[in-house]
Design a protein around this motif. Structure first.
Motif, PDB file in Angstrom:
ATOM      1  N   ALA A 165     -10.421  13.828  52.105  1.00  0.00           N
ATOM      2  CA  ALA A 165      -9.441  14.846  51.726  1.00  0.00           C
ATOM      3  C   ALA A 165      -9.437  14.994  50.199  1.00  0.00           C
ATOM      4  O   ALA A 165      -9.672  14.003  49.499  1.00  0.00           O
ATOM      5  N   PRO A 166      -9.149  16.175  49.648  1.00  0.00           N
ATOM      6  CA  PRO A 166      -8.977  17.428  50.375  1.00  0.00           C
ATOM      7  C   PRO A 166     -10.311  17.940  50.896  1.00  0.00           C
ATOM      8  O   PRO A 166     -11.299  17.944  50.189  1.00  0.00           O
ATOM      9  N   ARG A 167     -10.298  18.360  52.163  1.00  0.00           N
ATOM     10  CA  ARG A 167     -11.546  18.711  52.833  1.00  0.00           C
ATOM     11  C   ARG A 167     -11.975  20.152  52.540  1.00  0.00           C
ATOM     12  O   ARG A 167     -11.135  21.022  52.325  1.00  0.00           O
ATOM     13  N   VAL A 168     -13.283  20.328  52.585  1.00  0.00           N
ATOM     14  CA  VAL A 168     -13.848  21.677  52.466  1.00  0.00           C
ATOM     15  C   VAL A 168     -14.758  21.896  53.672  1.00  0.00           C
ATOM     16  O   VAL A 168     -15.638  21.070  53.941  1.00  0.00           O
ATOM     17  N   LEU A 169     -14.505  22.972  54.400  1.00  0.00           N
ATOM     18  CA  LEU A 169     -15.348  23.285  55.563  1.00  0.00           C
ATOM     19  C   LEU A 169     -15.893  24.694  55.433  1.00  0.00           C
ATOM     20  O   LEU A 169     -15.138  25.625  55.120  1.00  0.00           O
ATOM     21  N   TRP A 170     -17.172  24.838  55.640  1.00  0.00           N
ATOM     22  CA  TRP A 170     -17.820  26.163  55.584  1.00  0.00           C
ATOM     23  C   TRP A 170     -18.123  26.576  57.019  1.00  0.00           C
ATOM     24  O   TRP A 170     -18.818  25.849  57.740  1.00  0.00           O
ATOM     25  N   GLY A 201      -3.834  21.334  51.532  1.00  0.00           N
ATOM     26  CA  GLY A 201      -4.814  21.210  50.439  1.00  0.00           C
ATOM     27  C   GLY A 201      -6.256  21.393  50.879  1.00  0.00           C
ATOM     28  O   GLY A 201      -7.142  21.606  50.052  1.00  0.00           O
ATOM     29  N   ASP A 202      -6.505  21.280  52.202  1.00  0.00           N
ATOM     30  CA  ASP A 202      -7.868  21.505  52.704  1.00  0.00           C
ATOM     31  C   ASP A 202      -8.198  23.004  52.626  1.00  0.00           C
ATOM     32  O   ASP A 202      -7.289  23.845  52.643  1.00  0.00           O
ATOM     33  N   THR A 203      -9.483  23.295  52.561  1.00  0.00           N
ATOM     34  CA  THR A 203      -9.904  24.712  52.454  1.00  0.00           C
ATOM     35  C   THR A 203     -11.007  25.026  53.447  1.00  0.00           C
ATOM     36  O   THR A 203     -11.959  24.245  53.595  1.00  0.00           O
ATOM     37  N   GLY A 238      -0.121  25.774  54.285  1.00  0.00           N
ATOM     38  CA  GLY A 238      -0.554  25.127  53.030  1.00  0.00           C
ATOM     39  C   GLY A 238      -2.051  24.875  52.967  1.00  0.00           C
ATOM     40  O   GLY A 238      -2.526  24.005  52.221  1.00  0.00           O
ATOM     41  N   LEU A 239      -2.802  25.647  53.752  1.00  0.00           N
ATOM     42  CA  LEU A 239      -4.261  25.474  53.779  1.00  0.00           C
ATOM     43  C   LEU A 239      -4.929  26.634  53.046  1.00  0.00           C
ATOM     44  O   LEU A 239      -4.461  27.778  53.108  1.00  0.00           O
ATOM     45  N   GLY A 240      -6.014  26.332  52.373  1.00  0.00           N
ATOM     46  CA  GLY A 240      -6.742  27.372  51.655  1.00  0.00           C
ATOM     47  C   GLY A 240      -7.672  28.123  52.596  1.00  0.00           C
ATOM     48  O   GLY A 240      -8.224  27.541  53.538  1.00  0.00           O
ATOM     49  N   TYR A 241      -7.855  29.412  52.349  1.00  0.00           N
ATOM     50  CA  TYR A 241      -8.781  30.216  53.151  1.00  0.00           C
ATOM     51  C   TYR A 241      -9.527  31.143  52.209  1.00  0.00           C
ATOM     52  O   TYR A 241      -8.925  31.915  51.458  1.00  0.00           O
ATOM     53  N   VAL A 242     -10.835  31.032  52.240  1.00  0.00           N
ATOM     54  CA  VAL A 242     -11.687  31.808  51.336  1.00  0.00           C
ATOM     55  C   VAL A 242     -12.719  32.534  52.195  1.00  0.00           C
ATOM     56  O   VAL A 242     -13.231  31.971  53.163  1.00  0.00           O
TER      57      VAL A 242
END
Ligand SMILES: NC(=O)C1=CN([C@@H]2O[C@H](COP(=O)(O)OP(=O)(O)OC[C@H]3O[C@@H](n4cnc5c(N)ncnc54)[C@H](O)[C@@H]3O)[C@@H](O)[C@H]2O)C=CC1
Ligand SMILES: O=C(CO)[C@H](O)[C@H](O)COP(=O)(O)O
Length: 340
Positions: A96-101, A124-126, A149-153
């Motif tokens: 954490a904080p995790r990043v997933l594609w 905090g994960d995205t 509270g999660l990031g989305y890109v």
């Protein structure tokens, strides 16, 4: 942010593109030449996800991949991508904080994946959706994630199966600060750290921009296909279409990467032998046309290109039969009989 130890060699992403045939000097320079590497999860290890995971590993990043297909996981294991046999295992494997594609089919599979990840992730994960999602779906998914509270890109991604070698062009939408923390990933996936990618606007704008990119793609493809078809039909000149493509590739006004690929296809199969005249579409073109209508923007070329694809599938055209029947009704014009 989860960084791995050990600097990622300066200019490494650029080295990956060193073999690119038409490399040009960068038009601008980034002030953020990061030497960091990151750890991330890749969901979907098909034609795109597997190559992207491999390019990231080549760039010094640590990648764990999930795909329901054991064969897909096995194929990337040989390239240094760690495997997870479920989304849960993938999330557990990431710091954490995790990043997933996400590099999965747009629509239901993306929705299912986004929904399944939601309870597994922490503040905090995205999640980065790199697939060809409809931007309206992206806006809906991003709002859901934001509420937790999660990031989305969203990263509209172009480059196809050539991206592993040449790098990917990425149109990125989302919060600027979040995107900045993901910079090492984009810098490695891009043809060079400082070109071929950028934040284009808020979340949704990446997929919107990619949608229009693909609409343009439809129009360009259609123009090349029609032009070569006219050449092919001028039988008395016996034109060699591969030769013409090769001539046009250098110095001509219509040279492009798409022409390079078209010429290559003509070289391999000049008469398009064995290929059914049936053109599939995955949605991007029709979304572009919908959007042009909503915005009152005339887009006749993109629209006609989409309609041509639909027409390619209509091999027993009711409308053409009815047109012939109408001519017969009003003018007594002969109807050509169907071969039985
Ligand atoms: N192929 C191309 O030229 C490009 C494709 N894209 C987009 O990238 C995304 C992936 O495309 P491709 O790699 O070409 O497709 P693909 O069909 O080669 O790969 C998709 C992968 O997703 C996996 N998958 C299916 N359901 C899954 C699930 N529930 N969870 C995890 N993985 C799952 C499949 O097993 C498969 O390996 C799509 O959104 C596509 O539109 C974007 C740019 C170019
Ligand atoms: O995004 C792409 C290329 O840029 C994909 O190859 C996409 O599948 C092409 O669109 P379509 O399938 O509608 O022809």
């Amino acid at each position: 942010m989860n960084r791995l130890s050990g600097p990622h060699r300066a200019g490494q992403s650029r080295n990956l593109a060193a073999g690119a045939p038409r490399a040009r000097p960068p038009r601008f320079h980034s002030h953020h030449k990061r030497s960091d590497t990151m750890e991330l999860g890749m969901v979907g290890l098909g034609k795109m996800g597997a190559n992207m995971a491999e390019r990231l590993v080549q760039g010094g990043h640590k990648v764990t991949g999930f795909d329901p297909s054991a064969d897909a996981r096995k194929a990337v294991a040989a390239k240094g991508v760690a495997g997870a046999d479920s989304l849960e295992a993938l999330v557990r494997a990431l710091p954490a904080p995790r990043v997933l594609w996400l590099m999965v089919p747009a629509g239901k599979v993306t929705d299912d994946t986004v929904n399944a990840l939601l309870p597994l992730l922490s503040k905090g994960d995205t999640v980065i959706d790199g697939g060809n999602s409809n931007y309206k779906d992206t806006l809906r998914r991003a709002a859901l994630y934001d509420g937790h509270g999660l990031g989305y890109v969203d990263s509209g991604t172009s480059g196809g199966i050539w991206g592993l070698k040449e790098g990917y062009s990425m149109m990125v939408g989302g919060d600027a600060k979040t995107i900045d923390t993901l910079r090492p990933i984009f810098e490695t996936l891009a043809p060079a750290a400082d070109r071929g990618w950028g934040r284009v606007g808020p979340v949704g704008s990446g997929h919107f921009t990619k949608m229009v990119h693909n609409g343009i793609e439809y129009g360009l493809m259609q123009a090349y296909a029609e032009g070569f078809s006219i050449l092919a039909h001028k039988k008395e000149f016996g034109l060699d279409l591969h030769q013409v493509g090769e001539i046009w590739r250098y110095g001509s006004v219509v040279r492009s990467w798409l022409l390079d690929l078209t010429t290559d296809a003509l070289g391999k199969n000049p008469t398009m032998d064995g290929i059914a005249p049936y053109v599939v579409d995955s949605g991007e073109g029709r979304w572009t046309v919908d959007e042009a209508i909503d915005l009152d923007v005339p887009a006749p070329i993109i629209t006609a290109s989409l309609i041509e694809r639909l027409r390619s599938r209509d091999t027993d055209s009711f409308s053409d039969k009815l047109l012939a029947a109408m001519r017969n009704e009003f003018g007594g014009h002969a109807i050509k009989s169907e071969a039985k």
